[in-house]
Design a protein around this motif. Structure first.
Motif, PDB file in Angstrom:
ATOM      1  N   GLU A   9       0.831  -1.204   0.000  1.00 58.40           N
ATOM      2  CA  GLU A   9       0.000   0.000   0.000  1.00 58.40           C
ATOM      3  C   GLU A   9       0.865   1.253   0.000  1.00 58.40           C
ATOM      4  OE1 GLU A   9      -3.286   0.858  -0.183  1.00 58.40           O
ATOM      5  OE2 GLU A   9      -3.270  -1.222  -0.894  1.00 58.40           O
ATOM      6  N   PHE A  10       1.841   1.168   0.817  1.00 54.99           N
ATOM      7  CA  PHE A  10       2.734   2.302   0.968  1.00 54.99           C
ATOM      8  C   PHE A  10       3.503   2.585  -0.306  1.00 54.99           C
ATOM      9  CE2 PHE A  10       4.065   5.156   4.130  1.00 54.99           C
ATOM     10  CZ  PHE A  10       3.268   4.870   5.222  1.00 54.99           C
ATOM     11  N   GLU A  11       3.976   1.515  -0.920  1.00 54.79           N
ATOM     12  CA  GLU A  11       4.718   1.666  -2.169  1.00 54.79           C
ATOM     13  C   GLU A  11       3.836   2.289  -3.233  1.00 54.79           C
ATOM     14  OE1 GLU A  11       6.492  -2.112  -3.044  1.00 54.79           O
ATOM     15  OE2 GLU A  11       8.232  -1.557  -1.807  1.00 54.79           O
ATOM     16  N   HIS A  12       2.640   1.803  -3.269  1.00 54.89           N
ATOM     17  CA  HIS A  12       1.693   2.325  -4.238  1.00 54.89           C
ATOM     18  C   HIS A  12       1.435   3.812  -3.998  1.00 54.89           C
ATOM     19  CE1 HIS A  12      -1.169   1.309  -7.383  1.00 54.89           C
ATOM     20  NE2 HIS A  12      -1.784   2.410  -6.949  1.00 54.89           N
ATOM     21  N   TYR A  13       1.263   4.117  -2.740  1.00 52.94           N
ATOM     22  CA  TYR A  13       1.016   5.500  -2.350  1.00 52.94           C
ATOM     23  C   TYR A  13       2.217   6.388  -2.725  1.00 52.94           C
ATOM     24  CZ  TYR A  13       0.759   9.546   0.712  1.00 52.94           C
ATOM     25  OH  TYR A  13       0.772  10.811   1.192  1.00 52.94           O
ATOM     26  N   SER A  14       3.409   5.875  -2.495  1.00 54.76           N
ATOM     27  CA  SER A  14       4.627   6.636  -2.815  1.00 54.76           C
ATOM     28  C   SER A  14       4.710   6.919  -4.312  1.00 54.76           C
ATOM     29  CB  SER A  14       5.878   5.872  -2.372  1.00 54.76           C
ATOM     30  OG  SER A  14       5.864   5.737  -0.978  1.00 54.76           O
ATOM     31  N   THR A  15       4.357   5.941  -5.119  1.00 52.67           N
ATOM     32  CA  THR A  15       4.384   6.105  -6.573  1.00 52.67           C
ATOM     33  C   THR A  15       3.409   7.206  -6.988  1.00 52.67           C
ATOM     34  OG1 THR A  15       4.751   3.743  -6.697  1.00 52.67           O
ATOM     35  CG2 THR A  15       4.222   4.859  -8.759  1.00 52.67           C
ATOM     36  N   TRP A  16       2.244   7.134  -6.409  1.00 53.27           N
ATOM     37  CA  TRP A  16       1.210   8.150  -6.679  1.00 53.27           C
ATOM     38  C   TRP A  16       1.727   9.544  -6.317  1.00 53.27           C
ATOM     39  CZ3 TRP A  16      -1.122  11.260  -2.893  1.00 53.27           C
ATOM     40  CH2 TRP A  16      -2.202  12.041  -3.335  1.00 53.27           C
ATOM     41  N   ARG A  17       2.315   9.628  -5.140  1.00 53.01           N
ATOM     42  CA  ARG A  17       2.819  10.903  -4.630  1.00 53.01           C
ATOM     43  C   ARG A  17       3.898  11.456  -5.563  1.00 53.01           C
ATOM     44  NH1 ARG A  17       5.458  10.071   0.902  1.00 53.01           N
ATOM     45  NH2 ARG A  17       7.246   9.988  -0.488  1.00 53.01           N
ATOM     46  N   GLU A  18       4.748  10.562  -6.034  1.00 51.60           N
ATOM     47  CA  GLU A  18       5.840  10.967  -6.922  1.00 51.60           C
ATOM     48  C   GLU A  18       5.266  11.512  -8.241  1.00 51.60           C
ATOM     49  OE1 GLU A  18       8.835  11.423  -6.247  1.00 51.60           O
ATOM     50  OE2 GLU A  18       9.540  11.863  -8.281  1.00 51.60           O
ATOM     51  N   ALA A  19       4.217  10.845  -8.745  1.00 51.65           N
ATOM     52  CA  ALA A  19       3.579  11.291  -9.997  1.00 51.65           C
ATOM     53  C   ALA A  19       2.995  12.690  -9.808  1.00 51.65           C
ATOM     54  CB  ALA A  19       2.489  10.314 -10.426  1.00 51.65           C
ATOM     55  N   VAL A  20       2.336  12.898  -8.686  1.00 51.45           N
ATOM     56  CA  VAL A  20       1.762  14.220  -8.397  1.00 51.45           C
ATOM     57  C   VAL A  20       2.886  15.250  -8.300  1.00 51.45           C
ATOM     58  CG1 VAL A  20       0.463  15.599  -6.722  1.00 51.45           C
ATOM     59  CG2 VAL A  20      -0.287  13.272  -7.252  1.00 51.45           C
ATOM     60  N   TYR A  21       3.946  14.858  -7.608  1.00 50.11           N
ATOM     61  CA  TYR A  21       5.084  15.767  -7.426  1.00 50.11           C
ATOM     62  C   TYR A  21       5.629  16.236  -8.778  1.00 50.11           C
ATOM     63  CZ  TYR A  21       9.568  17.644  -5.970  1.00 50.11           C
ATOM     64  OH  TYR A  21      10.629  18.479  -5.771  1.00 50.11           O
ATOM     65  N   VAL A  22       5.867  15.269  -9.673  1.00 50.06           N
ATOM     66  CA  VAL A  22       6.460  15.582 -10.980  1.00 50.06           C
ATOM     67  C   VAL A  22       5.559  16.556 -11.751  1.00 50.06           C
ATOM     68  CG1 VAL A  22       6.997  14.595 -13.244  1.00 50.06           C
ATOM     69  CG2 VAL A  22       7.822  13.476 -11.161  1.00 50.06           C
ATOM     70  N   ARG A  23       4.251  16.339 -11.684  1.00 51.43           N
ATOM     71  CA  ARG A  23       3.337  17.185 -12.455  1.00 51.43           C
ATOM     72  C   ARG A  23       3.164  18.563 -11.843  1.00 51.43           C
ATOM     73  NH1 ARG A  23      -0.810  12.797 -15.085  1.00 51.43           N
ATOM     74  NH2 ARG A  23       0.871  11.515 -15.915  1.00 51.43           N
ATOM     75  N   VAL A  24       3.180  18.622 -10.523  1.00 51.85           N
ATOM     76  CA  VAL A  24       3.110  19.941  -9.866  1.00 51.85           C
ATOM     77  C   VAL A  24       4.397  20.719 -10.161  1.00 51.85           C
ATOM     78  CG1 VAL A  24       3.004  21.159  -7.646  1.00 51.85           C
ATOM     79  CG2 VAL A  24       1.501  19.212  -8.064  1.00 51.85           C
ATOM     80  N   GLU A  25       5.492  19.984 -10.152  1.00 54.80           N
ATOM     81  CA  GLU A  25       6.782  20.598 -10.467  1.00 54.80           C
ATOM     82  C   GLU A  25       6.757  21.151 -11.900  1.00 54.80           C
ATOM     83  OE1 GLU A  25      10.124  17.954 -10.839  1.00 54.80           O
ATOM     84  OE2 GLU A  25      11.377  19.268  -9.603  1.00 54.80           O
ATOM     85  N   ALA A  26       6.141  20.390 -12.802  1.00 56.05           N
ATOM     86  CA  ALA A  26       6.026  20.835 -14.195  1.00 56.05           C
ATOM     87  C   ALA A  26       5.226  22.134 -14.271  1.00 56.05           C
ATOM     88  CB  ALA A  26       5.367  19.749 -15.050  1.00 56.05           C
ATOM     89  N   LEU A  27       4.167  22.202 -13.473  1.00 60.34           N
ATOM     90  CA  LEU A  27       3.352  23.428 -13.439  1.00 60.34           C
ATOM     91  C   LEU A  27       4.198  24.602 -12.960  1.00 60.34           C
ATOM     92  CD1 LEU A  27       0.669  25.060 -13.476  1.00 60.34           C
ATOM     93  CD2 LEU A  27       0.267  24.245 -11.146  1.00 60.34           C
ATOM     94  N   ARG A  28       4.933  24.391 -11.868  1.00 59.74           N
ATOM     95  CA  ARG A  28       5.753  25.469 -11.317  1.00 59.74           C
ATOM     96  C   ARG A  28       6.790  25.936 -12.349  1.00 59.74           C
ATOM     97  NH1 ARG A  28      10.247  24.030  -7.170  1.00 59.74           N
ATOM     98  NH2 ARG A  28      10.999  23.253  -9.167  1.00 59.74           N
ATOM     99  N   ASP A  29       7.462  24.983 -12.963  1.00 57.53           N
ATOM    100  CA  ASP A  29       8.514  25.323 -13.928  1.00 57.53           C
ATOM    101  C   ASP A  29       7.930  26.025 -15.156  1.00 57.53           C
ATOM    102  OD1 ASP A  29      10.186  24.197 -12.150  1.00 57.53           O
ATOM    103  OD2 ASP A  29      10.579  22.364 -13.298  1.00 57.53           O
ATOM    104  N   TRP A  30       6.763  25.555 -15.571  1.00 52.05           N
ATOM    105  CA  TRP A  30       6.124  26.176 -16.751  1.00 52.05           C
ATOM    106  C   TRP A  30       5.741  27.622 -16.440  1.00 52.05           C
ATOM    107  CZ3 TRP A  30       1.182  28.126 -17.738  1.00 52.05           C
ATOM    108  CH2 TRP A  30       0.921  28.409 -19.072  1.00 52.05           C
ATOM    109  N   LEU A  31       5.124  27.830 -15.282  1.00 54.05           N
ATOM    110  CA  LEU A  31       4.731  29.195 -14.884  1.00 54.05           C
ATOM    111  C   LEU A  31       5.956  30.098 -14.852  1.00 54.05           C
ATOM    112  CD1 LEU A  31       2.191  28.528 -11.979  1.00 54.05           C
ATOM    113  CD2 LEU A  31       1.670  29.439 -14.237  1.00 54.05           C
ATOM    114  N   ASP A  32       7.018  29.519 -14.339  1.00 58.29           N
ATOM    115  CA  ASP A  32       8.267  30.262 -14.232  1.00 58.29           C
ATOM    116  C   ASP A  32       8.792  30.637 -15.614  1.00 58.29           C
ATOM    117  OD1 ASP A  32       9.611  31.029 -11.895  1.00 58.29           O
ATOM    118  OD2 ASP A  32      11.389  29.929 -12.608  1.00 58.29           O
ATOM    119  N   ALA A  33       8.828  29.652 -16.505  1.00 58.64           N
ATOM    120  CA  ALA A  33       9.355  29.864 -17.851  1.00 58.64           C
ATOM    121  C   ALA A  33       8.506  30.867 -18.628  1.00 58.64           C
ATOM    122  CB  ALA A  33       9.435  28.533 -18.599  1.00 58.64           C
ATOM    123  N   GLN A  34       7.188  30.840 -18.364  1.00 54.65           N
ATOM    124  CA  GLN A  34       6.277  31.740 -19.090  1.00 54.65           C
ATOM    125  C   GLN A  34       6.183  33.107 -18.414  1.00 54.65           C
ATOM    126  OE1 GLN A  34       4.623  30.794 -22.040  1.00 54.65           O
ATOM    127  NE2 GLN A  34       5.984  29.047 -21.866  1.00 54.65           N
TER     128      GLN A  34
END
Ligand SMILES: Nc1nc2c(ncn2[C@@H]2O[C@H](COP(=O)(O)OP(=O)(O)OP(=O)(O)O)[C@@H](O)[C@H]2O)c(=O)[nH]1
Ligand SMILES: [Mg+2]
Length: 654
Positions: A9-34
């Protein structure tokens, strides 16, 4: 084994969290670049990213002393070590709040914060940043004995006098319970440590699980950090009761004071009724025992104000024994698997819901704010484009019209000028004709002819004849000149009218000019001559011709004078006639030139207008793209957040 499920369960949760992290990071970087980010959005996203990275899952075990918290932790998490890891014994054992976690940057160890830090300023969080404040004992993972020996320090006590205990805020001297705890010599046993940190590489702890074991007996109340921070922040709280003691007054007090208030809907809270093995009366049937357990569960639930389904009866000790001995039947009987399943099911989805909620809130705020900004920007640019396009449309028409009109006017004026020039030629011819008739040379010729005619004639009849002829000639010239003048004036009047009508030139009424007074003067002179001739010359016989000749010369010079006047006046008139036309034509030419220049200037301005519109339209494209991209990035985050929530742990573990 249930803990494997918890790890999965935990591993699954960690994977999910990592996916969210990467996409939120993409949002932050995109806002920054734009260059669409502001300080607040950036802070919110960075905080969110920090939380996602640092994500911990806190499970707290809370109860009055000796309810079996430590034993339950051993049974759930540390049975693989085949013995008790956390000290668990009758009476007060765990003396200070104990956090179990894993920090890969530190060696496995037990770190203890001395109790005397209570007199120092600073919270547990502050002391956590001060490594020197802690007493550290390494943990030998290869030896369970050594490890549990080291962990025995969690139970360390210190004998101090009542004043010291009071100074640490551990006792209230007026309290009845305190009085009972005091030894005969007035000393009191207090915890040696204020807080314990166990860095331990357990698979679950490695995934971010943090277990909080707490001491019973009022200890909760003496550490404000626990009540204010650790318990409210725990994602799951397991509250333990013991079947042997039943629900005591102090159990209810702890429940009401520290656990019930911090429970939120998105937080797991499990009540454990421990030590059910005490009800395993060998003289009773299984059904009777089960009924007894159910009865205790029900009464406990009533006392805590909970549905019975939220109370899990277990035997922590028998579960630990069963796991160590691989005794499946005993494990089943301990009912621990049921509690573990409930913990797994409640803990991770709850945590995921929490993280998802806070992530979504932060992302939504930033996305909405940015979308609004972009939409406003888009609308503003669109307004500008509309305005400029309207202007351009208008300008286009106006300029088109102006260009056509200016060109037409120019062409027309040029045609007018041609006519004007042709007219000037006619004018010049007429002036020439006028000058021939009215000019002094013509007159002198007449005078000379007359003089010669008079010299030849010796008779008065002949003289008179010659003089009459002279007067006829001169009058004829004046008459013809008057006609020419009339023609010239008519022509110029027509021309002025034409230019006024066709080119908007000022209407000019050409000055009038008449030779009438000169003809009158000539008529008067002729009358004088007639009178003289009739009265004087008729009678003359001798020297008549000389006398007449002299008279004629006088008359002729008078006529010359008249003609000179007539000529100069006519010349002035001719000038006055043509001058306004020339001035107006010159002015009109200048105006036309200016008009064409200004039309050209506006035309040039229209070209810059086009450039500006093109620029703005390009920005519209950029902003629209940004809106699309933002929506796409937001969707990706929403997908990441929703994906796992749509597949709850229950579905996969079932
Ligand atoms: N019979 C029985 N004894 C248990 C069970 N669980 C714990 N105990 C015993 O109860 C005593 C107290 O257990 P602990 O685990 O130390 O209890 P605790 O809640 O951690 O107590 P403190 O650390 O003092 O707050 C120990 O002797 C345990 O062996 C159980 O399920 N059945
Ligand atoms: Mg304990």
């Amino acid at each position: 084994m249930q803990s494997t499920t918890l790890v999965d369960e935990f591993e699954h949760y960690s994977t999910w969290r990592e996916a969210v992290y990467v996409r939120v990071e993409a949002l932050r970087d995109w806002l920054d670049a734009q260059e669409l980010s502001d300080a607040e959005s950036e802070m919110r996203l960075n905080q969110l990213l920090g939380r996602l990275q640092e994500d911990k899952l806190n499970v707290a075990f809370v109860a009055e002393f000796s309810r079996g918290k430590s034993e339950l932790i051993n049974a759930i998490f540390f049975s693989d070590y085949r013995q008790r890891v956390l000290p668990s014994s009758a009476g007060r054992t765990t003396m200070c709040p104990t956090e179990l976690f894993f920090d890969p940057l530190h060696r496995p160890s037990l770190r203890l914060l001395p109790i005397d830090t209570k007199t120092r300023e600073g919270s547990i969080v502050d002391f956590k940043r001060d490594a020197d404040a802690w007493t550290e004992f390494p943990l030998n993972l290869d030896s369970a004995e050594e490890m549990s020996a080291t962990l025995m320090r969690l139970a360390d006590t210190l004998d101090v006098d009542a004043a010291t205990a009071e100074a640490f805020g551990l006792i209230n001297p007026d309290d009845e319970e305190t009085a009972r705890s005091l030894e005969r010599d007035g000393s009191i046993a207090i915890p040696r440590w204020r807080h314990a940190l166990i860095n331990f590489p357990h698979p679950l702890l490695k995934q971010g699980l943090v277990i909080l074991d707490t001491p019973g007996l009022n200890a909760i109340g003496t550490e404000p950090e626990l009540t204010l921070n650790m318990l409210p922040n725990a994602h799951a709280v397991l509250f333990l009761l013991a079947a042997d003691t039943g629900v005591t007054r102090s159990d209810i007090e702890i429940w009401r004071q520290y656990i019930a208030p911090v429970q939120g809907t998105s937080r797991a809270r499990l009540v454990v009724l421990n030590k059910i093995d005490g009800l395993w009366d060998e003289l009773k049937t299984e059904a009777q025992i089960d009924a007894e357990i159910a009865k205790q569960v029900a009464s406990s639930a009533v006392l805590l104000g909970l549905p019975p389904s939220q109370v899990y009866p277990v035997s922590a000790q028998k579960a630990l024994v069963a796991k160590i001995r691989n005794d499946g039947a005993l494990l089943e009987k301990s009912r621990l698997p049921g509690l573990e399943a409930a913990l797994t099911q409640e803990l991770i989805p709850c945590k995921q819901a929490l993280v998802s909620e806070s992530s979504q809130a932060a992302v939504e705020d930033v996305v909405i704010k940015t979308t609004e900004l972009l939409e406003t920007r888009l609308a503003t640019i669109q307004d500008q484009v509309d305005e400029l396009q309207g202007l351009r449309g208008k300008n286009r028409d106006v300029i088109q019209h102006m260009m056509v009109k200016a060109n037409e006017d120019k062409q027309q004026f040029e045609r007018g000028l041609e006519q004007f020039n042709a007219l000037r030629n006619v004018f010049a011819t007429q002036v020439e004709a006028l000058r021939q008739r009215l000019g002094m040379e013509a007159l002198r010729n007449e005078v000379r002819h007359t003089r010669q005619a008079m010299e030849k004639s010796h008779f008065s009849v002949g003289l008179r004849e010659a003089m009459s002829h002279f007067f006829r000639q001169v009058d004829g010239n004046l008459d013809a000149s008057a006609e020419t003048i009339k023609e010239i004036r008519a022509m110029m009047t027509a021309m002025y009218q034409k230019f006024s009508d066709e080119h908007g030139l000022a209407a000019v009424n050409p000055p009038d000019h008449s030779l009438h007074k000169y003809r009158k003067e000539m008529a008067r002179l002729e009358r004088i001559f007639d009178d003289r001739f009739n009265t004087v010359f008729k009678m003359l016989t001798v020297g008549q011709s000389q006398l007449t000749a002299r008279f004629f010369e006088t008359l002729a010079s008078k006529v010359v004078q008249v003609f000179e006047l007539a000529n100069s006046e006519t010349e002035s008139w001719l000038k006055a006639l043509i001058a306004p036309m020339e001035t107006q034509v010159r002015e009109h030419k200048l105006q036309l030139k200016r008009r064409l220049e200004s039309v050209s200037r506006i035309h040039a301005a229209t070209e810059t207008l086009d450039e500006r519109i093109a620029e703005l339209e390009a920005s519209i494209g950029t902003v629209s793209d940004q809106l699309d991209n933002l929506a796409r990035i937001n969707l990706r985050i929403a997908d990441a957040l929703a994906d796992e929530l749509n597949k709850p742990a229950l579905a996969r573990t079932a």
